[in-house]
Design a protein around this motif. Structure first.
Motif, mmCIF file in Angstrom:
data_model
loop_
_atom_site.group_PDB
_atom_site.id
_atom_site.type_symbol
_atom_site.label_atom_id
_atom_site.label_comp_id
_atom_site.label_asym_id
_atom_site.label_seq_id
_atom_site.Cartn_x
_atom_site.Cartn_y
_atom_site.Cartn_z
ATOM 1 N N LYS A 6 0.809 -1.232 0.000
ATOM 2 C CA LYS A 6 0.000 0.000 0.000
ATOM 3 C C LYS A 6 0.840 1.279 0.000
ATOM 4 O O LYS A 6 0.307 2.377 0.146
ATOM 5 N N ALA A 7 2.152 1.153 -0.158
ATOM 6 C CA ALA A 7 2.998 2.354 -0.267
ATOM 7 C C ALA A 7 2.672 3.069 -1.570
ATOM 8 O O ALA A 7 2.361 2.443 -2.583
ATOM 9 N N LEU A 8 2.743 4.391 -1.536
ATOM 10 C CA LEU A 8 2.588 5.165 -2.761
ATOM 11 C C LEU A 8 3.937 5.268 -3.456
ATOM 12 O O LEU A 8 4.978 5.331 -2.799
ATOM 13 N N VAL A 9 3.888 5.287 -4.775
ATOM 14 C CA VAL A 9 5.077 5.481 -5.593
ATOM 15 C C VAL A 9 4.802 6.710 -6.447
ATOM 16 O O VAL A 9 3.878 6.717 -7.260
ATOM 17 N N ALA A 10 5.566 7.772 -6.206
ATOM 18 C CA ALA A 10 5.426 9.007 -6.981
ATOM 19 C C ALA A 10 6.430 8.956 -8.116
ATOM 20 O O ALA A 10 7.628 8.820 -7.897
ATOM 21 N N LEU A 11 5.932 9.064 -9.336
ATOM 22 C CA LEU A 11 6.750 8.990 -10.534
ATOM 23 C C LEU A 11 6.701 10.364 -11.192
ATOM 24 O O LEU A 11 5.624 10.833 -11.562
ATOM 25 N N ALA A 12 7.869 11.026 -11.288
ATOM 26 C CA ALA A 12 7.869 12.404 -11.782
ATOM 27 C C ALA A 12 9.057 12.684 -12.684
ATOM 28 O O ALA A 12 10.102 12.054 -12.579
ATOM 29 N N ASP A 13 8.850 13.644 -13.557
ATOM 30 C CA ASP A 13 9.931 14.268 -14.305
ATOM 31 C C ASP A 13 9.546 15.737 -14.435
ATOM 32 O O ASP A 13 8.638 16.197 -13.756
ATOM 33 N N GLY A 14 10.188 16.465 -15.281
ATOM 34 C CA GLY A 14 9.923 17.898 -15.391
ATOM 35 C C GLY A 14 8.595 18.257 -16.009
ATOM 36 O O GLY A 14 8.232 19.430 -16.047
ATOM 37 N N GLU A 15 7.850 17.269 -16.498
ATOM 38 C CA GLU A 15 6.570 17.538 -17.143
ATOM 39 C C GLU A 15 5.435 16.659 -16.652
ATOM 40 O O GLU A 15 4.273 17.049 -16.729
ATOM 41 N N HIS A 16 5.728 15.462 -16.189
ATOM 42 C CA HIS A 16 4.700 14.487 -15.834
ATOM 43 C C HIS A 16 4.775 14.119 -14.360
ATOM 44 O O HIS A 16 5.856 14.130 -13.770
ATOM 45 N N PHE A 17 3.616 13.727 -13.814
ATOM 46 C CA PHE A 17 3.531 13.306 -12.425
ATOM 47 C C PHE A 17 2.420 12.270 -12.319
ATOM 48 O O PHE A 17 1.281 12.537 -12.690
#
Length: 135
Positions: A6-17
């Protein structure tokens, strides 16, 4: 890498989240997409100090991308302060991750399980799960 159930995984770059959740086991992550928050990049001064000497000379640092990273961190801070999650893994390209770190609130830091400095946005969930398992 151990990714709590149930951990959240935040996936980001300079344009997407994108926000994912581990519905699998701690050593065998199975990710489910939870949200694709629309964050507003407002902190355009965020990346000024992040530029290296060469980037400053040739203008290679995109302040919009760094402002997006700051906005992602602010969104995650608000969710951490509200108690919306217990565990968090952040996966972001190195520049975005570096900018995000400058904006972490103590509540976010307390919930942070791991950070991975890779660009995985746009990749299939299976590839992201493998990157987590192999880290």
């Amino acid at each position: 890498m151990k990714v709590p159930h149930k951990a959240l995984v935040a996936l980001a770059d300079g344009e997407h989240f994108v926000v994912l959740r581990n519905d699998g086991q701690i050593l065998d992550p199975k990710l489910t997409k939870v949200a694709e928050p629309d964050v507003e990049a407002t902190n355009f001064s965020a990346g000024v100090r992040h530029q290296d000497h060469v980037g400053q000379r040739i203008g290679a640092t995109d302040l919009s991308e760094l402002a997006h990273g700051a906005a992602v961190a602010e969104w995650l801070n608000a969710k951490a302060i509200a108690g919306d999650f217990d565990d968090l893994v952040i996966i972001a390209d190195p520049k975005t991750l570096g900018e995000m770190r400058r904006h972490y609130h103590v509540e976010l830091k307390n919930r942070l399980v791991a950070e991975i400095d890779k660009t995985l946005t746009g990749e299939p969930l299976e590839r992201i799960e493998k990157a987590l398992a192999d880290a």
